[in-house]
Design a protein around this motif. Structure first.
Motif, PDB file in Angstrom:
ATOM      1  N   PRO A  68       0.790  -1.237   0.000  1.00 20.51           N
ATOM      2  CA  PRO A  68       0.000   0.000   0.000  1.00 20.51           C
ATOM      3  C   PRO A  68       0.818   1.281   0.000  1.00 20.51           C
ATOM      4  O   PRO A  68       0.424   2.269  -0.634  1.00 20.51           O
ATOM      5  CB  PRO A  68      -0.833  -0.119   1.286  1.00 20.51           C
ATOM      6  CG  PRO A  68      -0.948  -1.576   1.529  1.00 20.51           C
ATOM      7  CD  PRO A  68       0.357  -2.164   1.057  1.00 20.51           C
ATOM      8  N   GLU A  69       1.954   1.289   0.674  1.00 16.49           N
ATOM      9  CA  GLU A  69       2.772   2.505   0.715  1.00 16.49           C
ATOM     10  C   GLU A  69       3.407   2.780  -0.646  1.00 16.49           C
ATOM     11  O   GLU A  69       3.509   3.933  -1.073  1.00 16.49           O
ATOM     12  CB  GLU A  69       3.830   2.377   1.803  1.00 16.49           C
ATOM     13  CG  GLU A  69       3.227   2.354   3.209  1.00 16.49           C
ATOM     14  CD  GLU A  69       4.262   2.077   4.281  1.00 16.49           C
ATOM     15  OE1 GLU A  69       5.480   2.058   3.979  1.00 16.49           O
ATOM     16  OE2 GLU A  69       3.852   1.856   5.439  1.00 16.49           O
ATOM     17  N   ALA A  81       2.639   5.984  -3.148  1.00 16.21           N
ATOM     18  CA  ALA A  81       3.727   6.799  -3.708  1.00 16.21           C
ATOM     19  C   ALA A  81       3.588   6.920  -5.223  1.00 16.21           C
ATOM     20  O   ALA A  81       3.793   7.999  -5.792  1.00 16.21           O
ATOM     21  CB  ALA A  81       5.071   6.186  -3.344  1.00 16.21           C
ATOM     22  N   ALA A  82       3.228   5.813  -5.874  1.00 18.90           N
ATOM     23  CA  ALA A  82       3.058   5.842  -7.329  1.00 18.90           C
ATOM     24  C   ALA A  82       1.891   6.734  -7.720  1.00 18.90           C
ATOM     25  O   ALA A  82       1.998   7.530  -8.670  1.00 18.90           O
ATOM     26  CB  ALA A  82       2.844   4.421  -7.848  1.00 18.90           C
ATOM     27  N   ARG A  83       0.796   6.624  -7.019  1.00 22.24           N
ATOM     28  CA  ARG A  83      -0.377   7.444  -7.320  1.00 22.24           C
ATOM     29  C   ARG A  83      -0.092   8.921  -7.083  1.00 22.24           C
ATOM     30  O   ARG A  83      -0.511   9.783  -7.869  1.00 22.24           O
ATOM     31  CB  ARG A  83      -1.557   6.984  -6.474  1.00 22.24           C
ATOM     32  CG  ARG A  83      -2.160   5.661  -6.934  1.00 22.24           C
ATOM     33  CD  ARG A  83      -3.202   5.152  -5.961  1.00 22.24           C
ATOM     34  NE  ARG A  83      -3.910   3.991  -6.505  1.00 22.24           N
ATOM     35  CZ  ARG A  83      -4.680   3.179  -5.789  1.00 22.24           C
ATOM     36  NH1 ARG A  83      -4.836   3.412  -4.488  1.00 22.24           N
ATOM     37  NH2 ARG A  83      -5.288   2.159  -6.349  1.00 22.24           N
ATOM     38  N   LYS A  84       0.644   9.232  -6.033  1.00 28.36           N
ATOM     39  CA  LYS A  84       0.990  10.616  -5.727  1.00 28.36           C
ATOM     40  C   LYS A  84       1.877  11.203  -6.818  1.00 28.36           C
ATOM     41  O   LYS A  84       1.661  12.362  -7.251  1.00 28.36           O
ATOM     42  CB  LYS A  84       1.693  10.693  -4.372  1.00 28.36           C
ATOM     43  CG  LYS A  84       1.987  12.095  -3.888  1.00 28.36           C
ATOM     44  CD  LYS A  84       2.606  12.069  -2.499  1.00 28.36           C
ATOM     45  CE  LYS A  84       2.890  13.477  -1.987  1.00 28.36           C
ATOM     46  NZ  LYS A  84       3.489  13.445  -0.615  1.00 28.36           N
ATOM     47  N   TYR A  85       2.839  10.404  -7.275  1.00 26.78           N
ATOM     48  CA  TYR A  85       3.739  10.877  -8.336  1.00 26.78           C
ATOM     49  C   TYR A  85       2.956  11.161  -9.614  1.00 26.78           C
ATOM     50  O   TYR A  85       3.148  12.210 -10.261  1.00 26.78           O
ATOM     51  CB  TYR A  85       4.809   9.821  -8.579  1.00 26.78           C
ATOM     52  CG  TYR A  85       5.825  10.208  -9.624  1.00 26.78           C
ATOM     53  CD1 TYR A  85       6.997  10.872  -9.259  1.00 26.78           C
ATOM     54  CD2 TYR A  85       5.636   9.891 -10.972  1.00 26.78           C
ATOM     55  CE1 TYR A  85       7.940  11.224 -10.222  1.00 26.78           C
ATOM     56  CE2 TYR A  85       6.565  10.233 -11.936  1.00 26.78           C
ATOM     57  CZ  TYR A  85       7.723  10.903 -11.546  1.00 26.78           C
ATOM     58  OH  TYR A  85       8.646  11.260 -12.488  1.00 26.78           O
ATOM     59  N   VAL A  86       2.078  10.249  -9.980  1.00 27.04           N
ATOM     60  CA  VAL A  86       1.278  10.417 -11.193  1.00 27.04           C
ATOM     61  C   VAL A  86       0.383  11.651 -11.096  1.00 27.04           C
ATOM     62  O   VAL A  86       0.249  12.431 -12.047  1.00 27.04           O
ATOM     63  CB  VAL A  86       0.440   9.155 -11.463  1.00 27.04           C
ATOM     64  CG1 VAL A  86      -0.577   9.401 -12.560  1.00 27.04           C
ATOM     65  CG2 VAL A  86       1.349   7.982 -11.838  1.00 27.04           C
ATOM     66  N   ALA A  87      -0.212  11.862  -9.927  1.00 25.47           N
ATOM     67  CA  ALA A  87      -1.088  13.014  -9.724  1.00 25.47           C
ATOM     68  C   ALA A  87      -0.297  14.324  -9.872  1.00 25.47           C
ATOM     69  O   ALA A  87      -0.782  15.283 -10.481  1.00 25.47           O
ATOM     70  CB  ALA A  87      -1.741  12.944  -8.349  1.00 25.47           C
TER      71      ALA A  87
END
Length: 222
Positions: free
Chosen positions: A207-208, A212-218
Protein backbone atom coordinates in the motif's frame (compact mmCIF):
# COMPACT_ATOMS: atom_id res chain seq x y z
CA UNK A 1 13.40 -24.43 -6.01
CA UNK A 2 13.47 -24.96 -2.29
CA UNK A 3 13.69 -23.39 1.13
CA UNK A 4 17.18 -23.66 2.61
CA UNK A 5 16.32 -22.26 6.02
CA UNK A 6 13.62 -20.56 8.08
CA UNK A 7 15.22 -17.85 10.20
CA UNK A 8 13.98 -16.33 13.44
CA UNK A 9 15.26 -13.46 15.56
CA UNK A 10 14.90 -12.48 19.20
CA UNK A 11 14.93 -8.93 20.58
CA UNK A 12 18.46 -7.67 21.20
CA UNK A 13 19.56 -4.25 22.47
CA UNK A 14 21.95 -2.52 20.04
CA UNK A 15 23.36 1.00 19.62
CA UNK A 16 22.51 1.32 15.91
CA UNK A 17 18.71 1.45 15.85
CA UNK A 18 16.26 4.30 16.40
CA UNK A 19 13.65 1.93 17.83
CA UNK A 20 12.49 3.66 21.04
CA UNK A 21 13.81 0.93 23.35
CA UNK A 22 16.95 0.30 21.31
CA UNK A 23 15.83 -3.21 20.32
CA UNK A 24 16.03 -5.09 17.05
CA UNK A 25 15.21 -8.60 15.85
CA UNK A 26 17.37 -8.40 12.72
CA UNK A 27 19.88 -11.00 13.93
CA UNK A 28 18.00 -14.06 12.67
CA UNK A 29 19.17 -17.65 12.96
CA UNK A 30 17.92 -20.85 11.26
CA UNK A 31 15.17 -22.67 13.16
CA UNK A 32 15.57 -26.34 14.01
CA UNK A 33 12.10 -27.46 12.97
CA UNK A 34 8.76 -26.40 11.49
CA UNK A 35 7.63 -22.80 12.01
CA UNK A 36 4.04 -21.59 11.92
CA UNK A 37 3.26 -18.83 9.43
CA UNK A 38 0.18 -16.58 9.60
CA UNK A 39 -0.88 -13.02 8.84
CA UNK A 40 0.23 -10.92 11.83
CA UNK A 41 -2.22 -8.02 11.51
CA UNK A 42 -1.95 -4.45 10.22
CA UNK A 43 1.34 -2.56 10.18
CA UNK A 44 1.86 -0.69 13.41
CA UNK A 45 0.33 -3.43 15.52
CA UNK A 46 1.16 -6.65 13.69
CA UNK A 47 4.76 -7.83 13.76
CA UNK A 48 6.25 -10.91 12.08
CA UNK A 49 4.27 -13.54 10.22
CA UNK A 50 6.46 -16.27 11.69
CA UNK A 51 5.83 -17.63 15.17
CA UNK A 52 8.78 -17.01 17.46
CA UNK A 53 10.27 -14.24 15.32
CA UNK A 54 10.74 -10.72 16.69
CA UNK A 55 9.94 -7.51 14.82
CA UNK A 56 10.74 -4.74 17.29
CA UNK A 57 10.14 -1.55 15.31
CA UNK A 58 6.58 -2.00 14.07
CA UNK A 59 6.54 1.61 12.85
CA UNK A 60 8.57 0.56 9.83
CA UNK A 61 8.58 -3.24 9.76
CA UNK A 62 6.17 -6.14 9.97
CA UNK A 63 2.43 -6.18 9.46
CA UNK A 64 0.35 -8.05 6.91
CA UNK A 65 2.08 -6.58 3.84
CA UNK A 66 5.59 -7.24 5.22
CA UNK A 67 4.81 -10.43 7.11
CA UNK A 68 7.72 -12.42 5.68
CA UNK A 69 11.06 -11.40 4.16
CA UNK A 70 12.84 -13.67 1.66
CA UNK A 71 16.36 -13.53 0.24
CA UNK A 72 17.94 -15.78 -2.38
CA UNK A 73 21.01 -17.72 -1.27
CA UNK A 74 22.45 -16.83 -4.66
CA UNK A 75 22.35 -13.13 -3.70
CA UNK A 76 24.05 -13.84 -0.39
CA UNK A 77 26.75 -15.72 -2.31
CA UNK A 78 27.28 -12.70 -4.60
CA UNK A 79 27.65 -10.45 -1.57
CA UNK A 80 30.08 -12.90 0.04
CA UNK A 81 32.36 -12.51 -2.96
CA UNK A 82 31.98 -8.73 -2.98
CA UNK A 83 32.56 -8.30 0.75
CA UNK A 84 35.13 -11.03 1.21
CA UNK A 85 33.35 -12.54 4.20
CA UNK A 86 30.97 -15.35 5.04
CA UNK A 87 27.24 -14.59 5.15
CA UNK A 88 25.23 -17.33 6.82
CA UNK A 89 21.55 -17.90 6.09
CA UNK A 90 19.63 -15.16 7.91
CA UNK A 91 22.53 -12.70 7.65
CA UNK A 92 20.34 -10.06 6.00
CA UNK A 93 17.63 -10.48 8.60
CA UNK A 94 15.58 -12.58 6.20
CA UNK A 95 13.00 -15.07 7.40
CA UNK A 96 13.36 -17.33 4.37
CA UNK A 97 16.58 -18.17 2.56
CA UNK A 98 15.76 -19.75 -0.79
CA UNK A 99 17.63 -21.69 -3.46
CA UNK A 100 16.89 -21.68 -7.17
CA UNK A 101 14.39 -18.81 -6.99
CA UNK A 102 14.97 -15.35 -8.48
CA UNK A 103 13.53 -13.48 -5.51
CA UNK A 104 14.24 -9.93 -6.68
CA UNK A 105 13.05 -10.88 -10.16
CA UNK A 106 9.69 -12.05 -8.83
CA UNK A 107 6.67 -10.05 -9.96
CA UNK A 108 4.55 -8.08 -7.52
CA UNK A 109 1.52 -10.28 -6.82
CA UNK A 110 3.41 -13.48 -7.64
CA UNK A 111 2.39 -16.32 -5.33
CA UNK A 112 4.61 -19.04 -3.93
CA UNK A 113 3.50 -22.29 -2.35
CA UNK A 114 6.01 -23.41 0.25
CA UNK A 115 5.60 -26.96 1.49
CA UNK A 116 2.10 -28.44 1.44
CA UNK A 117 0.15 -25.60 3.07
CA UNK A 118 1.62 -22.11 2.98
CA UNK A 119 0.97 -19.65 0.15
CA UNK A 120 2.73 -16.26 0.17
CA UNK A 121 2.28 -13.26 -2.15
CA UNK A 122 5.07 -10.88 -3.17
CA UNK A 123 4.36 -7.24 -2.23
CA UNK A 124 7.58 -5.21 -2.43
CA UNK A 125 11.34 -5.02 -2.01
CA UNK A 126 13.22 -4.29 1.20
CA UNK A 127 14.42 -0.70 1.65
CA UNK A 128 17.74 -0.73 3.56
CA UNK A 129 17.99 1.19 6.81
CA UNK A 130 20.45 2.25 9.49
CA UNK A 131 19.76 -0.89 11.53
CA UNK A 132 20.63 -3.11 8.56
CA UNK A 133 23.90 -1.23 8.08
CA UNK A 134 24.77 -1.43 11.76
CA UNK A 135 23.97 -5.14 11.87
CA UNK A 136 26.35 -5.93 9.01
CA UNK A 137 29.01 -3.46 10.11
CA UNK A 138 29.80 -2.43 6.54
CA UNK A 139 30.56 1.19 5.67
CA UNK A 140 28.24 2.78 3.10
CA UNK A 141 26.14 -0.36 3.22
CA UNK A 142 22.80 1.35 2.57
CA UNK A 143 24.21 2.94 -0.57
CA UNK A 144 25.92 -0.24 -1.80
CA UNK A 145 22.83 -2.36 -1.22
CA UNK A 146 20.67 0.18 -3.01
CA UNK A 147 23.01 0.46 -5.99
CA UNK A 148 23.01 -3.29 -6.53
CA UNK A 149 19.21 -3.32 -6.71
CA UNK A 150 18.57 -6.88 -5.54
CA UNK A 151 16.65 -6.23 -2.31
CA UNK A 152 14.87 -9.52 -1.68
CA UNK A 153 11.11 -9.63 -1.29
CA UNK A 154 8.51 -8.91 1.34
CA UNK A 155 5.47 -11.16 1.23
CA UNK A 156 1.98 -11.32 2.68
CA UNK A 157 0.40 -14.55 3.91
CA UNK A 158 -2.41 -15.81 1.69
CA UNK A 159 -2.73 -19.29 3.18
CA UNK A 160 -1.24 -19.98 6.64
CA UNK A 161 0.44 -23.16 7.81
CA UNK A 162 3.91 -24.42 8.64
CA UNK A 163 7.20 -24.22 6.77
CA UNK A 164 10.57 -25.78 7.41
CA UNK A 165 14.00 -26.09 5.82
CA UNK A 166 13.93 -28.35 2.79
CA UNK A 167 10.38 -27.48 1.74
CA UNK A 168 9.80 -27.16 -1.98
CA UNK A 169 8.93 -23.70 -3.31
CA UNK A 170 6.56 -23.54 -6.27
CA UNK A 171 5.40 -20.45 -8.14
CA UNK A 172 1.65 -21.05 -8.37
CA UNK A 173 0.64 -17.67 -9.82
CA UNK A 174 2.57 -15.14 -11.90
CA UNK A 175 0.76 -11.92 -12.92
CA UNK A 176 0.85 -10.81 -16.55
CA UNK A 177 2.40 -7.39 -15.81
CA UNK A 178 6.18 -6.79 -15.75
CA UNK A 179 6.54 -5.05 -12.39
CA UNK A 180 9.19 -7.03 -10.54
CA UNK A 181 10.52 -6.51 -7.04
CA UNK A 182 13.67 -5.01 -8.55
CA UNK A 183 11.65 -2.52 -10.63
CA UNK A 184 9.54 -1.53 -7.61
CA UNK A 185 12.71 -1.04 -5.54
CA UNK A 186 14.36 1.17 -8.17
CA UNK A 187 11.19 3.23 -8.50
CA UNK A 188 11.18 3.97 -4.78
CA UNK A 189 14.92 4.65 -4.51
CA UNK A 190 17.06 5.57 -7.51
CA UNK A 191 14.66 5.95 -10.46
CA UNK A 192 11.52 7.81 -9.41
CA UNK A 193 10.41 8.13 -13.02
CA UNK A 194 9.54 4.43 -12.85
CA UNK A 195 6.79 5.08 -10.29
CA UNK A 196 3.91 5.24 -12.81
CA UNK A 197 4.89 1.80 -14.05
CA UNK A 198 4.10 0.36 -10.60
CA UNK A 199 0.39 1.02 -11.05
CA UNK A 200 0.18 -2.01 -13.32
CA UNK A 201 0.65 -4.21 -10.25
CA UNK A 202 -2.57 -2.87 -8.74
CA UNK A 203 -3.64 -3.77 -5.19
CA UNK A 204 -1.08 -6.57 -4.91
CA UNK A 205 1.54 -3.85 -4.46
CA UNK A 206 2.46 -2.80 -0.93
CA UNK A 207 0.00 0.00 0.00
CA UNK A 208 2.77 2.50 0.71
CA UNK A 209 4.39 1.91 -2.68
CA UNK A 210 1.01 2.13 -4.38
CA UNK A 211 0.31 5.45 -2.65
CA UNK A 212 3.73 6.80 -3.71
CA UNK A 213 3.06 5.84 -7.33
CA UNK A 214 -0.38 7.44 -7.32
CA UNK A 215 0.99 10.62 -5.73
CA UNK A 216 3.74 10.88 -8.34
CA UNK A 217 1.28 10.42 -11.19
CA UNK A 218 -1.09 13.01 -9.72
CA UNK A 219 1.76 15.54 -9.47
CA UNK A 220 2.87 14.91 -13.02
CA UNK A 221 -0.68 15.34 -14.25
CA UNK A 222 -1.05 18.56 -12.32
Amino acid sequence: MKLLSVNLGRPVAVPYTDQPEGLTGIDKRPADGPVKVAAPGPKGTGASGLAGDAVCDTRHHGGDDQAVYAVAREDLDEWERALGRTLVNGAFGENLTTEGLDVSGARIGERWRIGPDVVLEVTSGRIPCRTFQGHLGEERWVRRFTERGAPGAYLRVVEPGEVCAGDAVEVVHRPDHDVTVAVEFRALTTERTLLPRLLAAGPALHPEALAAARKYVARQGG
